[in-house]
Design a protein around this motif. Structure first.
Motif, PDB file in Angstrom:
ATOM      1  N   GLU A 180      87.557  28.370  57.456  1.00  0.00           N
ATOM      2  CA  GLU A 180      88.873  28.940  57.719  1.00  0.00           C
ATOM      3  C   GLU A 180      88.793  30.314  58.373  1.00  0.00           C
ATOM      4  OE1 GLU A 180      90.433  28.916  53.759  1.00  0.00           O
ATOM      5  OE2 GLU A 180      91.346  26.944  54.006  1.00  0.00           O
ATOM      6  N   THR A 181      87.638  30.960  58.324  1.00  0.00           N
ATOM      7  CA  THR A 181      87.486  32.299  58.885  1.00  0.00           C
ATOM      8  C   THR A 181      86.281  32.338  59.820  1.00  0.00           C
ATOM      9  OG1 THR A 181      85.997  33.182  57.187  1.00  0.00           O
ATOM     10  CG2 THR A 181      88.371  33.234  56.710  1.00  0.00           C
ATOM     11  N   GLU A 182      86.206  33.409  60.597  1.00  0.00           N
ATOM     12  CA  GLU A 182      85.115  33.554  61.558  1.00  0.00           C
ATOM     13  C   GLU A 182      83.764  33.639  60.855  1.00  0.00           C
ATOM     14  OE1 GLU A 182      83.268  33.980  65.300  1.00  0.00           O
ATOM     15  OE2 GLU A 182      85.233  33.239  64.669  1.00  0.00           O
ATOM     16  N   ALA A 183      83.703  34.382  59.748  1.00  0.00           N
ATOM     17  CA  ALA A 183      82.438  34.511  59.027  1.00  0.00           C
ATOM     18  C   ALA A 183      81.989  33.177  58.451  1.00  0.00           C
ATOM     19  CB  ALA A 183      82.575  35.560  57.919  1.00  0.00           C
ATOM     20  N   GLN A 184      82.915  32.390  57.934  1.00  0.00           N
ATOM     21  CA  GLN A 184      82.553  31.063  57.423  1.00  0.00           C
ATOM     22  C   GLN A 184      82.059  30.160  58.546  1.00  0.00           C
ATOM     23  OE1 GLN A 184      86.331  30.169  55.513  1.00  0.00           O
ATOM     24  NE2 GLN A 184      85.365  30.230  53.494  1.00  0.00           N
ATOM     25  N   ARG A 185      82.677  30.269  59.714  1.00  0.00           N
ATOM     26  CA  ARG A 185      82.243  29.451  60.859  1.00  0.00           C
ATOM     27  C   ARG A 185      80.805  29.787  61.242  1.00  0.00           C
ATOM     28  NH1 ARG A 185      81.344  30.050  66.030  1.00  0.00           N
ATOM     29  NH2 ARG A 185      81.950  32.243  65.967  1.00  0.00           N
ATOM     30  N   ARG A 186      80.488  31.083  61.299  1.00  0.00           N
ATOM     31  CA  ARG A 186      79.127  31.488  61.677  1.00  0.00           C
ATOM     32  C   ARG A 186      78.105  31.007  60.648  1.00  0.00           C
ATOM     33  NH1 ARG A 186      81.734  36.509  62.978  1.00  0.00           N
ATOM     34  NH2 ARG A 186      80.903  37.390  61.046  1.00  0.00           N
ATOM     35  N   GLN A 187      78.448  31.143  59.374  1.00  0.00           N
ATOM     36  CA  GLN A 187      77.512  30.704  58.334  1.00  0.00           C
ATOM     37  C   GLN A 187      77.296  29.198  58.386  1.00  0.00           C
ATOM     38  OE1 GLN A 187      77.107  32.374  54.202  1.00  0.00           O
ATOM     39  NE2 GLN A 187      78.255  30.552  53.650  1.00  0.00           N
ATOM     40  N   ALA A 188      78.367  28.441  58.605  1.00  0.00           N
ATOM     41  CA  ALA A 188      78.234  26.984  58.682  1.00  0.00           C
ATOM     42  C   ALA A 188      77.371  26.573  59.868  1.00  0.00           C
ATOM     43  CB  ALA A 188      79.624  26.341  58.783  1.00  0.00           C
ATOM     44  N   LEU A 189      77.514  27.257  60.987  1.00  0.00           N
ATOM     45  CA  LEU A 189      76.693  26.938  62.159  1.00  0.00           C
ATOM     46  C   LEU A 189      75.223  27.227  61.903  1.00  0.00           C
ATOM     47  CD1 LEU A 189      78.887  28.078  65.188  1.00  0.00           C
ATOM     48  CD2 LEU A 189      78.123  25.764  64.654  1.00  0.00           C
ATOM     49  N   ARG A 190      74.938  28.281  61.136  1.00  0.00           N
ATOM     50  CA  ARG A 190      73.540  28.564  60.782  1.00  0.00           C
ATOM     51  C   ARG A 190      72.961  27.423  59.955  1.00  0.00           C
ATOM     52  NH1 ARG A 190      70.611  32.839  60.189  1.00  0.00           N
ATOM     53  NH2 ARG A 190      70.380  32.541  57.947  1.00  0.00           N
ATOM     54  N   GLN A 191      73.739  26.897  59.020  1.00  0.00           N
ATOM     55  CA  GLN A 191      73.266  25.776  58.221  1.00  0.00           C
ATOM     56  C   GLN A 191      73.090  24.528  59.077  1.00  0.00           C
ATOM     57  OE1 GLN A 191      71.868  26.883  55.688  1.00  0.00           O
ATOM     58  NE2 GLN A 191      72.968  26.022  53.954  1.00  0.00           N
ATOM     59  N   LEU A 192      74.068  24.273  59.952  1.00  0.00           N
ATOM     60  CA  LEU A 192      73.975  23.104  60.833  1.00  0.00           C
ATOM     61  C   LEU A 192      72.779  23.220  61.767  1.00  0.00           C
ATOM     62  CD1 LEU A 192      75.083  20.490  61.992  1.00  0.00           C
ATOM     63  CD2 LEU A 192      76.704  21.824  63.339  1.00  0.00           C
ATOM     64  N   ASP A 193      72.436  24.438  62.155  1.00  0.00           N
ATOM     65  CA  ASP A 193      71.281  24.660  63.019  1.00  0.00           C
ATOM     66  C   ASP A 193      69.959  24.544  62.263  1.00  0.00           C
ATOM     67  OD1 ASP A 193      70.202  25.369  65.614  1.00  0.00           O
ATOM     68  OD2 ASP A 193      69.705  27.331  64.768  1.00  0.00           O
ATOM     69  N   GLY A 194      70.023  24.398  60.938  1.00  0.00           N
ATOM     70  CA  GLY A 194      68.810  24.156  60.154  1.00  0.00           C
ATOM     71  C   GLY A 194      68.137  25.386  59.604  1.00  0.00           C
ATOM     72  N   ALA A 195      68.879  26.503  59.443  1.00  0.00           N
ATOM     73  CA  ALA A 195      68.255  27.737  58.968  1.00  0.00           C
ATOM     74  C   ALA A 195      67.594  27.542  57.601  1.00  0.00           C
ATOM     75  CB  ALA A 195      69.296  28.868  58.909  1.00  0.00           C
ATOM     76  N   LEU A 196      68.336  27.006  56.647  1.00  0.00           N
ATOM     77  CA  LEU A 196      67.761  26.779  55.318  1.00  0.00           C
ATOM     78  C   LEU A 196      66.758  25.641  55.350  1.00  0.00           C
ATOM     79  CD1 LEU A 196      67.626  27.272  52.279  1.00  0.00           C
ATOM     80  CD2 LEU A 196      69.617  25.767  52.012  1.00  0.00           C
ATOM     81  N   GLY A 197      67.081  24.576  56.056  1.00  0.00           N
ATOM     82  CA  GLY A 197      66.186  23.424  56.095  1.00  0.00           C
ATOM     83  C   GLY A 197      64.806  23.772  56.630  1.00  0.00           C
ATOM     84  N   ARG A 198      64.762  24.577  57.707  1.00  0.00           N
ATOM     85  CA  ARG A 198      63.458  24.965  58.272  1.00  0.00           C
ATOM     86  C   ARG A 198      62.662  25.810  57.288  1.00  0.00           C
ATOM     87  NH1 ARG A 198      66.650  25.606  62.865  1.00  0.00           N
ATOM     88  NH2 ARG A 198      66.852  27.836  62.483  1.00  0.00           N
ATOM     89  N   GLN A 199      63.341  26.755  56.607  1.00  0.00           N
ATOM     90  CA  GLN A 199      62.631  27.612  55.669  1.00  0.00           C
ATOM     91  C   GLN A 199      62.102  26.810  54.488  1.00  0.00           C
ATOM     92  OE1 GLN A 199      61.894  31.380  55.585  1.00  0.00           O
ATOM     93  NE2 GLN A 199      60.508  29.986  54.525  1.00  0.00           N
ATOM     94  N   VAL A 200      62.918  25.917  53.963  1.00  0.00           N
ATOM     95  CA  VAL A 200      62.483  25.085  52.841  1.00  0.00           C
ATOM     96  C   VAL A 200      61.323  24.187  53.263  1.00  0.00           C
ATOM     97  CG1 VAL A 200      63.189  23.142  51.383  1.00  0.00           C
ATOM     98  CG2 VAL A 200      64.665  25.143  51.596  1.00  0.00           C
ATOM     99  N   SER A 201      61.380  23.640  54.464  1.00  0.00           N
ATOM    100  CA  SER A 201      60.297  22.785  54.949  1.00  0.00           C
ATOM    101  C   SER A 201      58.994  23.569  55.067  1.00  0.00           C
ATOM    102  CB  SER A 201      60.685  22.191  56.305  1.00  0.00           C
ATOM    103  OG  SER A 201      59.652  21.388  56.822  1.00  0.00           O
ATOM    104  N   GLU A 202      59.091  24.808  55.535  1.00  0.00           N
ATOM    105  CA  GLU A 202      57.885  25.639  55.671  1.00  0.00           C
ATOM    106  C   GLU A 202      57.299  25.954  54.310  1.00  0.00           C
ATOM    107  OE1 GLU A 202      55.608  29.370  55.847  1.00  0.00           O
ATOM    108  OE2 GLU A 202      57.721  29.380  55.259  1.00  0.00           O
ATOM    109  N   TRP A 203      58.126  26.305  53.327  1.00  0.00           N
ATOM    110  CA  TRP A 203      57.643  26.552  51.966  1.00  0.00           C
ATOM    111  C   TRP A 203      57.021  25.294  51.381  1.00  0.00           C
ATOM    112  CZ3 TRP A 203      62.800  29.265  50.379  1.00  0.00           C
ATOM    113  CH2 TRP A 203      62.744  30.614  50.733  1.00  0.00           C
TER     114      TRP A 203
END
Length: 439
Positions: free
Chosen positions: A137-160
């Motif tokens: 609903e907000t610009e900050a939420q949009r940016r955070q969701a795009l980071r997740q969709l881009d795999g920010a957490l997934g890549r870090q978890v995969s590396e660990w």
């Protein structure tokens, strides 16, 4: 995973519109397009103009169609998109024609994204990013969701996870060749503990983020609290710029929780009006007060309202915390003294409202932080916490390789659950049930 059926659904919203998009995914997608257009498949990934026909060969619409053979598609399967005119009758007729195609059935909620996950086109954190992007609903939420969709957490978890698997391989080697004298147990132990400690510290640093990602996703919670007739409902309406709550001079009018979502400088803020805090024998009002105290305990910020009677404030909220702002209401009726440090506002004249909104926005910005949060859901935090705890147990335990191997296996499993590699069947239905039908 085998999907016997081909699914179809509108990918655009219901209602009259200029264009309506229908998606088809599955092994019968190409054959369905041939039946609808009574012609050969068009070149892959090119929009072409075709007439769509029903089984009796009546023309339904002139539409742009695109054929996308798998696996290089969103779902990993053969896909088709139909770009129709957006009339309700056109869309309904095309959906009926698709339902008559062999092997085709309407999609369930979130089924396209679910197939993308099951076919390895995205991991679970990226699927969650899609859900968050839809709900942003907000610009900050949009940016955070795009980071997740881009795999920010997934890549870090995969590396660990890869690093822990390497440690586990070393421990397994020590177990397999312990009788042959080829493995230096001391050297292995030193390397194991140094690498495990570095991993543990990296995960702990991510966990120590003040839950800013969850706060941004769910909204910074601001509870308006205080005695009856302190002006809570009036202030809620003034801050949200709409009549969200009933305002009455009768004490105890508000008996249930009223929530209003706001966008303050791109940050999501949830304003909550609550029942007035006082001693009462009314069972309904008592329940409202119980709920109020529960929301106060969970709030990110409490606006403690009064009309100048500080004793009433102390009785209703005896232990103010750093997450509490004292607000003097109805300043138009009783102006505060110039030396007062308490913020005074008037919902009638608007005095002090901009200052109050700025104070809330600053608190929200401090709590939410920047755009670098990796953890956005409690599920992520639980998995990473279990991984950290297993590494802690490894570092604090004995040097027995059997126990070290078990701790590392459990740590790997915890990370695998975050990304969706193992043990996620129980959360798939819950996640995808929140999606649109055509997503």
């Amino acid at each position: 995973m085998d999907h016997p059926s081909t699914i179809f659904a509108p990918a655009s919203s219901y209602g009259r519109s200029a264009i309506a998009v229908i998606r088809i995914s599955g092994s019968a997608s190409g054959e369905s397009l041939i039946r609808l257009t009574t012609g050969p498949l068009p070149p892959p990934r090119r929009l072409v103009l075709r007439s769509l026909r029903d089984p009796s060969q009546d023309v339904l619409d002139q539409a742009l169609v695109v054929w996308m053979p798998g696996p290089g598609t969103f779902t990993g399967e053969d896909m088709v998109e139909l770009h129709l005119h957006g009339g309700l009758a056109v869309r309904a007729a095309v959906l009926r024609a698709l339902a008559a195609c062999p092997g085709c059935e309407p999609a369930k909620v979130g089924e396209f994204t679910r197939r993308a996950f099951l076919n390895g086109r995205l991991d679970l954190t990226e699927a969650e990013g899609i859900a968050d992007l839809i709900d942003a609903e907000t610009e900050a939420q949009r940016r955070q969701a795009l980071r997740q969709l881009d795999g920010a957490l997934g890549r870090q978890v995969s590396e660990w996870r890869d690093r822990i698997i390497d440690l586990l391989a070393g421990v397994e080697a020590a177990l397999d060749f312990s009788d042959e004298g080829d493995v230096d147990d001391d050297a292995l132990d030193n390397a194991l503990y140094d690498k495990a400690r570095a991993l543990r510290d990296a995960i702990a640093k991510v966990l120590d983020d003040g839950r800013c990602g969850e706060r941004l996703r769910e909204g910074f919670t601001v509870v308006l609290a205080g005695p009856p007739n302190a002006g809570k409902s009036t202030l809620l309406n003034a801050l949200s710029r709409r009549d969200a709550a009933i305002v009455s001079p009768i004490a105890g009018t508000t008996r249930d929780i009223i929530e209003v979502r706001c966008d303050l400088g791109g940050l999501p803020v949830l304003l909550i009006d609550t029942a007035g805090l006082r001693d009462t024998q009314d069972p309904i009002e008592m329940e409202g007060i119980r709920r109020t105290r529960a929301r106060i305990a969970q709030a990110d910020l409490v606006l403690l309202l009064d009309q100048g009677d500080t004793s009433a404030v102390e009785e209703t909220h005896p232990a103010p915390s750093p997450a509490t702002l004292h607000i003097r209401t109805k300043a138009d009726l009783s102006p505060p003294s110039p030396s007062s440090a308490i913020l005074a506002v008037s919902a009638i004249t608007g005095a002090g409202l901009d200052t109050l909104l700025d104070a809330i926005a600053r608190r929200a910005a401090d709590a939410v932080g920047g755009d670098n949060a990796l953890i956005t859901r409690e599920r992520h935090r639980e998995g990473l916490t279990r991984c950290r705890d297993h590494l802690d147990r490894l570092l604090e335990g004995t040097a027995l390789p059997e126990l070290a191997a078990e701790d590392l296996r459990l740590a790997v499993r915890a990370l695998g659950e975050v990304a969706g590699h193992v043990g996620v069947e129980d959360i798939l239905d819950r996640l995808f049930s929140g999606f649109c039908i055509g997503k």
